[in-house]
Scaffold this active site. Structure first.
Site, PDB file in Angstrom:
ATOM      1  N   TYR A 175      -2.502   6.379  10.039  1.00  0.00           N
ATOM      2  CA  TYR A 175      -2.364   7.297   8.903  1.00  0.00           C
ATOM      3  C   TYR A 175      -3.455   8.358   8.960  1.00  0.00           C
ATOM      4  O   TYR A 175      -3.184   9.553   8.784  1.00  0.00           O
ATOM      5  CB  TYR A 175      -2.438   6.517   7.589  1.00  0.00           C
ATOM      6  CG  TYR A 175      -2.306   7.370   6.358  1.00  0.00           C
ATOM      7  CD1 TYR A 175      -1.064   7.875   5.959  1.00  0.00           C
ATOM      8  CD2 TYR A 175      -3.413   7.684   5.574  1.00  0.00           C
ATOM      9  CE1 TYR A 175      -0.939   8.658   4.826  1.00  0.00           C
ATOM     10  CE2 TYR A 175      -3.302   8.469   4.429  1.00  0.00           C
ATOM     11  CZ  TYR A 175      -2.064   8.952   4.063  1.00  0.00           C
ATOM     12  OH  TYR A 175      -1.948   9.739   2.939  1.00  0.00           O
TER      13      TYR A 175
ATOM     14  N   ASN B 192       3.974  18.776   1.291  1.00  0.00           N
ATOM     15  CA  ASN B 192       3.483  17.553   0.666  1.00  0.00           C
ATOM     16  C   ASN B 192       4.134  16.278   1.186  1.00  0.00           C
ATOM     17  O   ASN B 192       3.549  15.199   1.066  1.00  0.00           O
ATOM     18  CB  ASN B 192       3.738  17.661  -0.847  1.00  0.00           C
ATOM     19  CG  ASN B 192       3.636  16.347  -1.570  1.00  0.00           C
ATOM     20  OD1 ASN B 192       2.551  15.800  -1.740  1.00  0.00           O
ATOM     21  ND2 ASN B 192       4.769  15.823  -2.018  1.00  0.00           N
TER      22      ASN B 192
END
Length: 232
Positions: free
Chosen positions: A151, A87
C-alpha cells in the site's frame, strides 16, 4: 460553469468532496464501480438542491480505455475540466508476503488508476492553460509502516508522480497537489483510534476548499494531515 471529476465518489472522502463541490457550484462527474452506491450519492446531492448538473460514471479506474472515454465525454458535454479529485483507492495489508494477485490489484487501482485519469485529463488542462489536480495519497505515501509495504509503495508512487507533475504543470497555470492524510473516518481505515481522534471526511473537503481559495500565484505541492494523537 466549473466542472469537477471525482473518482471513488460512491462513499467516504469521495462522496463528501463531491457533495461539497456541488454545493459550491461545480458540475460534478461522479466515478465509482458501484452503480447503486453512486446513484445514491448523486440522488443525495440533487436533493440538496445543487444548481449545476451531476453525472455518474460506473467504471473501474484501472480500465484505461473506459477512463479515456469517460473523460472525453465530460469534456465534450460540459466544455472543460477544471478540477480532478483523483481519489479512488483500495487497501490490502501486506508487504513481501503479499500474494502477487493482490499486489497487482493494489497497484492497478491506487497508482495505475490514478495515472489513467492524469493521462486523460492533463492534455485537456494544458489546452485550457488552467485547472487543478488533487491526488489523494496518504500518510503512508510519506512513511512506511509494518505490514503496509505494498500500500505504501502505491502511495509513494503517487506522491512521486504528483511531484513531477507539480513541477511540470505549475508554470502552465495548472495546480497539482497531493493530499496525504493519516487515518480518515471511512470504511477503509482500520486504526484502533476512537472516532473523535480520527480525521473527518469534512476535514478533507475543507482542505480542498482551501486549495481552491488560493490565488493563481500560490501553489501547494502536498499537504500532510495527521491525527494529533498519532504523530510519530
Amino acid at each position: 460553469m466549473k466542472v469537477a471529476i471525482v473518482t471513488g465518489a460512491s462513499r467516504g472522502i469521495g462522496a463528501s468532496v463531491a457533495a461539497g463541490l456541488a454545493a459550491d457550484g461545480y458540475a460534478v462527474a461522479l466515478v465509482a464501480r458501484s452503480k447503486e452506491a453512486l446513484a445514491q450519492v448523486a440522488s443525495d446531492i440533487k436533493k440538496s438542491r445543487a444548481k449545476e448538473p451531476i453525472a455518474t460514471y460506473v467504471l473501474d479506474v484501472s480500465d484505461d480505455q473506459a477512463v479515456a472515454a469517460m473523460v472525453a465525454s465530460v469534456q465534450s458535454t460540459w466544455g472543460s475540466i477544471d478540477l480532478l479529485f483523483n481519489n479512488a483507492g483500495m487497501y490490502i495489508a501486506g508487504s513481501a508476503g503479499m500474494n502477487i494477485a493482490d499486489f497487482d490489484r493494489l497497484l492497478s487501482v491506487n497508482l495505475r488508476g490514478a495515472f489513467s485519469f492524469l493521462h486523460a485529463v492533463v492534455p485537456i488542462m494544458k489546452k485550457q492553460s488552467s485547472g487543478m489536480i488533487i491526488n489523494l495519497s496518504s500518510r503512508s505515501g510519506k512513511f512506511g509502516f509494518v505490514d503496509n509495504g505494498v500500500y505504501s509503495a502505491s502511495k509513494f508512487g503517487l506522491v512521486g508522480l504528483n511531484e513531477s507533475l507539480y513541477r511540470e504543470l505549475s508554470p502552465l497555470g495548472i495546480k497539482v497537489t497531493a493530499l496525504c492524510p493519516s487515518w480518515v473516518d471511512t470504511a477503509m481505515q482500520d486504526s484502533d483510534l476512537p472516532t473523535e481522534e480520527i480525521i473527518a471526511t469534512a476535514d478533507i473537503l475543507k482542505a480542498v476548499r482551501f486549495l481552491l481559495s488560493l490565488s493563481p500565484a500560490a501553489v501547494v505541492k502536498e499537504m500532510i494531515i495527521e491525527c494529533r494523537t498519532r504523530i510519530a
